[in-house]
Write a protein that holds these residues in place. Structure first.
Motif, short mmCIF file in Angstrom:
data_model
loop_
_atom_site.label_atom_id
_atom_site.label_comp_id
_atom_site.label_asym_id
_atom_site.label_seq_id
_atom_site.Cartn_x
_atom_site.Cartn_y
_atom_site.Cartn_z
N GLN A 55 0.95 -1.73 -0.22
CA GLN A 55 -0.04 0.23 0.20
C GLN A 55 1.02 1.22 0.16
O GLN A 55 0.63 2.23 -0.79
N ASN A 58 2.74 2.07 -3.51
CA ASN A 58 1.44 1.79 -4.20
C ASN A 58 1.86 3.91 -4.38
O ASN A 58 1.75 4.56 -4.85
N LEU A 59 1.01 4.14 -2.54
CA LEU A 59 0.79 5.28 -3.06
C LEU A 59 2.38 6.29 -3.39
O LEU A 59 2.05 7.34 -3.61
N ARG A 62 2.28 6.61 -6.91
CA ARG A 62 1.31 7.18 -7.83
C ARG A 62 1.94 8.34 -7.34
O ARG A 62 1.54 9.99 -8.52
#
Lengths: 208, 241
Positions: A55, A58-59, A62
């Motif tokens: 998570q 990914n954050l 992005r």
């Protein structure tokens, strides 16, 4: 359980991570890539809780992409480290991410590689060499002794393998397989997937 | 009673006057053209002539929304910035949740949805912007979409927005052929703009979107070359007549 090692060489950064993903005593996956590319010239090596790692990485990926699209330029490694640290620091007292990270990156502007040590509490430090996880216990002294500034790539790879051999030898948990990646001006490349087997010295003779 | 004060009010004959006024704002903006070829997409824009002391490079009308999607607009530049920002964020957000790059129709729908929202909300006015969005769909086909201030969107083979919309659209309707290669598509785009843009090729920007490749802006010299070829061809035709 995770072992991550990284150091800076002459115009490159070399990083290695073990390829085990496990839960308590069970090995779930033995080809797990913990060295996640954030953009063309940066790797975030993650250790700790697998879900949190996914998570969180990914954050970061992005948001770094969003910056690049909005501003038509890439962030420097230093900026990404600061941004990542900020995310960890604001989360620690609300919904902590149980991840410890090594951020390695190459900046075209300075033509230099850099490595950052980040942990789940929101610490961040620029380092020349370092490790996360159990590897840190063994690898620290080796790198203290043998790391030099501006190691060229062959020497760097040898030193990295020396570290990984030590991890394999001394960690009771079977971490034999490591993935080594390198970042230089051309970007991220997978150097090797090493299987390390320390030589068996003592053989137990069977009593008849 | 005037039916154009608040946008939430319909006029007696069923018009949303504010939305139509927004379309008028678009008609005042500089021209933007999009043309779809067999395996290529080309965007062309008329750049507003910059003042002498102004840096022309800071005026960019063709922007990247994601690695594989580009757009341009006609109308109020400041309004377009908001839409572009929202679109960029949505692209990353989609990838955050689904790991796949966003689809061209998905993002068009999103932009159109945003524009429509602003025609049915309190205290806001519609975006005075029409957009042309280009990219490749999941099957690899080139796609050109257009949105307008009302929130409508549709797919086009070739389209034009902005102040020279009528003449350029007529030109495109006459000269568009299916399945053009890259060279023909670029030429058609430049040709359609050159007729209507005042002060010629220096005020034209052309961008080429090829499959799985980053967007390429055509160089000044190449545009000038192509324009010169048109002019020579024109002269020849006139001499023949």
């Amino acid at each position: 359980m995770d072992s991550l090692v990284g150091f800076v060489g002459k115009n490159y950064v070399i990083m290695a991570g073990d390829t085990n993903a496990g839960r308590s005593i069970m090995r779930l996956k033995d080809d797990f890539d913990k060295l996640v590319p954030i953009d063309s010239h940066k790797i975030l090596a993650k250790s700790g809780e697998i879900g949190d790692g996914n998570q969180f990485c990914n954050l970061i990926i992005r948001n770094v992409s969003l910056y690049r699209i909005r501003n038509e330029t890439e962030l420097t490694t230093k900026s990404v480290a600061h941004y990542t640290r900020r995310q960890l620091a604001t989360a620690i007292r609300k919904n902590p991410y149980s991840v410890n990270l090594l951020l390695g990156g190459y900046d075209k502007k300075d033509q230099k590689g850099s490595l950052y040590y980040l942990d789940y509490l929101g610490s961040s430090k620029k380092i020349n060499y370092g490790a996360q996880g159990y590897a840190a216990l063994f690898v620290g002294s080796i790198l203290d002794r043998f790391w030099k500034e501006d190691l060229d790539f062959e020497d760097g790879l040898e030193l990295m393998k020396k570290c990984l051999r030590e991890v394999e030898k001394r960690l009771i948990i079977g971490t034999r397989c490591f993935l080594i990646k390198m970042i230089n001006s051309d970007g991220i490349s997978v150097v090797e997937k090493v299987m390390i087997n320390s030589e068996k010295k003592n053989e137990i003779e069977e009593e008849n | 009673m005037s039916y154009d004060r608040a946008i939430t009010v319909f006029s007696p004959d069923g018009h949303l006057i504010q939305v139509e006024y927004a379309l008028e704002a678009v008609k005042k903006g500089t021209t933007a053209v999009g043309v779809k070829g067999k395996e290529v997409l080309v965007l062309g824009v008329e750049k507003k002539s910059t003042a002498k002391l102004q840096d022309p490079r800071t005026v960019r009308k063709i922007v990247q929304i994601d690695d594989h999607i580009c757009m341009t607009f006609a109308g109020l530049t400041a309004d377009s910035r908001i839409l572009i920002n929202k679109a960029r964020f949505e692209c990353q957000s989609y990838k955050y949740y689904y790991e796949d790059p966003i689809g061209i129709e998905y993002i068009t729908r999103y932009i159109a949805k945003t524009q429509q929202k602003y025609t049915q909300s309190v205290g806001v006015r519609p975006f005075g912007v029409s957009t042309l969005i280009v990219g490749y769909d999941s099957k690899g086909f080139p796609k050109l979409y257009q949105t307008d201030p009302s929130g409508n969107f549709s797919s086009w083979k070739a389209s034009c927005i902005g102040r020279s919309e009528k003449p350029v659209k007529e030109f495109l309707e006459k000269n568009y052929v299916d399945e053009m290669d890259e060279e023909q598509t670029v030429r058609l785009t430049i040709q359609s703009l050159v007729e209507v843009v005042e002060s010629g090729e220096k005020n034209i920007d052309i961008a080429i979107m090829r499959k799985n490749k980053p967007i390429e802006f055509l160089g000044r010299t190449r545009i000038a070359e192509i324009v010169k070829e048109f002019e020579e061809e024109k002269k020849r035709k006139e001499e023949e007549d």
